[in-house]
Design a protein around this motif. Sequence first.
Motif, PDB file in Angstrom:
ATOM      1  N   SER A   1     -29.971  23.945   3.151  1.00 51.78           N
ATOM      2  CA  SER A   1     -29.203  23.766   1.919  1.00 51.78           C
ATOM      3  C   SER A   1     -27.721  23.627   2.242  1.00 51.78           C
ATOM      4  N   SER A   2     -26.983  23.105   1.275  1.00 59.56           N
ATOM      5  CA  SER A   2     -25.545  22.906   1.459  1.00 59.56           C
ATOM      6  C   SER A   2     -24.761  23.626   0.377  1.00 59.56           C
ATOM      7  N   VAL A   3     -23.687  24.267   0.809  1.00 58.12           N
ATOM      8  CA  VAL A   3     -22.691  24.801  -0.115  1.00 58.12           C
ATOM      9  C   VAL A   3     -21.754  23.655  -0.473  1.00 58.12           C
ATOM     10  N   LEU A   4     -21.568  23.399  -1.751  1.00 56.24           N
ATOM     11  CA  LEU A   4     -20.695  22.307  -2.171  1.00 56.24           C
ATOM     12  C   LEU A   4     -19.255  22.600  -1.760  1.00 56.24           C
ATOM     13  N   HIS A   5     -18.609  21.600  -1.187  1.00 57.84           N
ATOM     14  CA  HIS A   5     -17.206  21.705  -0.811  1.00 57.84           C
ATOM     15  C   HIS A   5     -16.639  20.297  -0.749  1.00 57.84           C
ATOM     16  N   VAL A   6     -15.352  20.184  -0.523  1.00 61.42           N
ATOM     17  CA  VAL A   6     -14.683  18.878  -0.522  1.00 61.42           C
ATOM     18  C   VAL A   6     -14.050  18.668   0.846  1.00 61.42           C
ATOM     19  N   PRO A   7     -14.740  17.980   1.765  1.00 63.21           N
ATOM     20  CA  PRO A   7     -14.167  17.769   3.107  1.00 63.21           C
ATOM     21  C   PRO A   7     -12.867  16.970   3.083  1.00 63.21           C
ATOM     22  N   VAL A   8     -12.817  15.932   2.258  1.00 66.55           N
ATOM     23  CA  VAL A   8     -11.606  15.100   2.149  1.00 66.55           C
ATOM     24  C   VAL A   8     -11.336  14.886   0.665  1.00 66.55           C
TER      25      VAL A   8
ATOM     26  N   ARG B   1       0.897  26.396  -1.004  1.00 65.91           N
ATOM     27  CA  ARG B   1       0.195  25.179  -1.429  1.00 65.91           C
ATOM     28  C   ARG B   1      -1.075  24.954  -0.626  1.00 65.91           C
ATOM     29  N   ARG B   2      -0.983  25.061   0.697  1.00 65.44           N
ATOM     30  CA  ARG B   2      -2.150  24.773   1.531  1.00 65.44           C
ATOM     31  C   ARG B   2      -3.260  25.783   1.305  1.00 65.44           C
ATOM     32  N   THR B   3      -2.895  27.033   1.090  1.00 67.22           N
ATOM     33  CA  THR B   3      -3.925  28.041   0.843  1.00 67.22           C
ATOM     34  C   THR B   3      -4.620  27.795  -0.486  1.00 67.22           C
ATOM     35  N   LEU B   4      -3.847  27.510  -1.526  1.00 65.41           N
ATOM     36  CA  LEU B   4      -4.459  27.235  -2.825  1.00 65.41           C
ATOM     37  C   LEU B   4      -5.328  25.982  -2.766  1.00 65.41           C
ATOM     38  N   ASP B   5      -4.853  24.946  -2.089  1.00 67.42           N
ATOM     39  CA  ASP B   5      -5.654  23.725  -1.949  1.00 67.42           C
ATOM     40  C   ASP B   5      -6.948  24.002  -1.184  1.00 67.42           C
ATOM     41  N   ALA B   6      -6.834  24.716  -0.067  1.00 68.50           N
ATOM     42  CA  ALA B   6      -7.996  24.943   0.792  1.00 68.50           C
ATOM     43  C   ALA B   6      -9.061  25.759   0.078  1.00 68.50           C
ATOM     44  N   MET B   7      -8.659  26.783  -0.650  1.00 61.71           N
ATOM     45  CA  MET B   7      -9.643  27.590  -1.373  1.00 61.71           C
ATOM     46  C   MET B   7     -10.327  26.766  -2.463  1.00 61.71           C
ATOM     47  N   ALA B   8      -9.552  25.981  -3.203  1.00 61.74           N
ATOM     48  CA  ALA B   8     -10.123  25.204  -4.299  1.00 61.74           C
ATOM     49  C   ALA B   8     -11.068  24.122  -3.805  1.00 61.74           C
TER      50      ALA B   8
END
Length: 709
Positions: free
Chosen positions: A403-410, A271-278
């Motif tokens: 520039s920024s790579v889009l990601h989701v910190p929280v 779960r954590r790996t799939l969440d972290a990658m997404a």
Amino acid sequence: MRSGRLLIVGILPILAACDPAPRTGPAPSRDPEPPSRETPLHPANRLSREKSPYLLQHAHNPVDWYPWGEEAFARARAEDKPVFLSVGYSTCHWCHVMERESFENEAIAKILNERFVAIKVDREERPDVDEIYMEAVQALNHGSGGWPMSVFLTPEGKPFYAGTYFPPEDGRGRPGFGTLLLALSEAWTKDRAGIEKQGQALTDYLSSVGKPDGPTTVDAALLPAAASQILRRFDGTNGGFGSAPKFPPTMMLAFLMREGGDDPKAAEAVRRTLDAMARGGIYDQIGGGFARYSTDERWLVPHFEKMLYDNAQLARNYTESFAATGNRYHARIAREVLDYVLREMTAPEGAFWSATDADSEGEEGKFFVWKPGEVEAVLGKDEGAAFCAYYGVTAEGNFEHGSSVLHVPVWDEAREEALKAARQKLYAARAKRIPPHLDDKILVSWNGLMIGELAYAGSVFDEPRYRDAAVRAARFLLKECRVDGRLRRGWRGGVMSVKGFLDDYAFLAAGLLDVYEATGDLEFWREARALSEEMVRLFEDPVQGAFWSTAGDHEKLIARRKDPYDGAIPSGISVACGVLLRVAAMTGDAAPRAGAEKAIGLFRDRLEQAAPAQPELLRQASFLVRGPREIVISGHPGDPAYERLAATARATWTPHRVLAFANGAPGEEAILPLLEGRSPAGGARAFVCREMTCAAPVTTPEELRALLK
């Protein structure tokens, strides 16, 4: 990393300063984009007649390139010259860098043309050549390797010196590519005996690599021990396994989902790996699809190329997670990946293209990254600020040039849903940028992976678009990628001349079995079984067991390999074993099972010692040891009761299963023996058997789910 690498100590004193050990220090600066291919600086060379996009990228180099073949080696023998072998692929960033710096360099090209015979190979078109000589690169470089791959050979194809990227000029106490070429040319003249000794030693080593450990059996004790070994590498902070750079651990996740059992650590790792990658920058937050790997341990900054095989396997991970746990977020990611593939990676003919590049306009990642002002120009100040806050776009940036790579910190599900329209607007704006290069060749093996996932996802999500896409692609490959009954490697404006490898047969057969399970169409079962039989005929070692990567009538290279180790794609041996185990369960034929059991047993010691290196073979060992559930849905298509049972069987998480459909078609029991005695005359029923024991047939989805848990 594979164990037992040979490190051959350099025996050529003149090359002491040219050690091709992995580079350290900053990467070389990027040159401006090379001139347009529409206005080449140099006349076309031999590569202009090839189909490979990678070879065509080099068709106007001043280097006198040859494609791989006897013509090049005959010239090397006739002129007594060493061979320079350059291997890469069209979406490889550092391959582009070395082309701009060295292969477009007139002075370097002159040395190559006068003193060497230069061969260019697309590793995706010729994985056999790539695998053999990558083993040589790793043997000479403390286990390190990569692309571009640069190997120097005798005219007989024996490697004597190898590395990866070389800068064009001397610097930081290291020789440039031109200096290396001159030193190797001098060694060829002055120390031929040393070169030939080195080449023979490496060739002997390559012939020994991958030989099986010896016949043995596989038992259930292997599997939990292997799962524990993999879990010891789990990064509990960031998800994934090991340290940077991090590659999507698709096959480890698939194995853990089957063998983690009730271990909460296994479930947490998945779960954590799939969440972290997404949620990381490795995932394209506005367009869908995953990049090749993350350069850091947090999945933040990717290497931006997108590969078909990664997205097929990752979509399967997320689909299976939803099927097993009901995780809606994982279902969304799986759908976004598949929608990206159907939208951007599907050829008009229906099959799937190979990859898109990391670079555009001469810069890595330029197409994908954002600055706050660029976001606000599309969304307006308020919505833009909200988007930047959620997706980590800052004035300082987390990538090059601010520039920024889009990601989701929280992660916040409600905020993410609220920004859906913003993502769509930015996707439309991004589409106006100059896109990365598309590698539009169609490879049978990679398509087999995507066909299988689309078929499976079509059932799990009850999405006909996915199932229909799988069917269309499968029919294209079966029609266009066979010549005189033999699979070819792929297609690009016509079928490729290279005959199919083990992974082409195994991956396509596995995909066709998935299509049969998703559709009930016996056409795909017949084709899958025929491919499995042809695979055994062409690739199985009838004496020792397991499978060669090349057929017996394939071009003779300096080594013939049996490789159980997984790379970016699963080992062909592993997938071949999975196909045979499924065919055996559906036919009752003992021979396919015996072939798979023997192959897995040959590598048991390695499975025990190096589980993280071969999780796909472990997954097939799990299927072998645990045994499959044999599910038959009997009834008439269109009957609501039958359709409900079929949908339940297809969508319910059942790790080891084979699924078949008895519809009363003429001769179906002869075609698929698992259907014997399951006539649809008795109405819609589901039959479930395991280990030669069958439950009473059931007639409702609820009863069927209970049997499958």
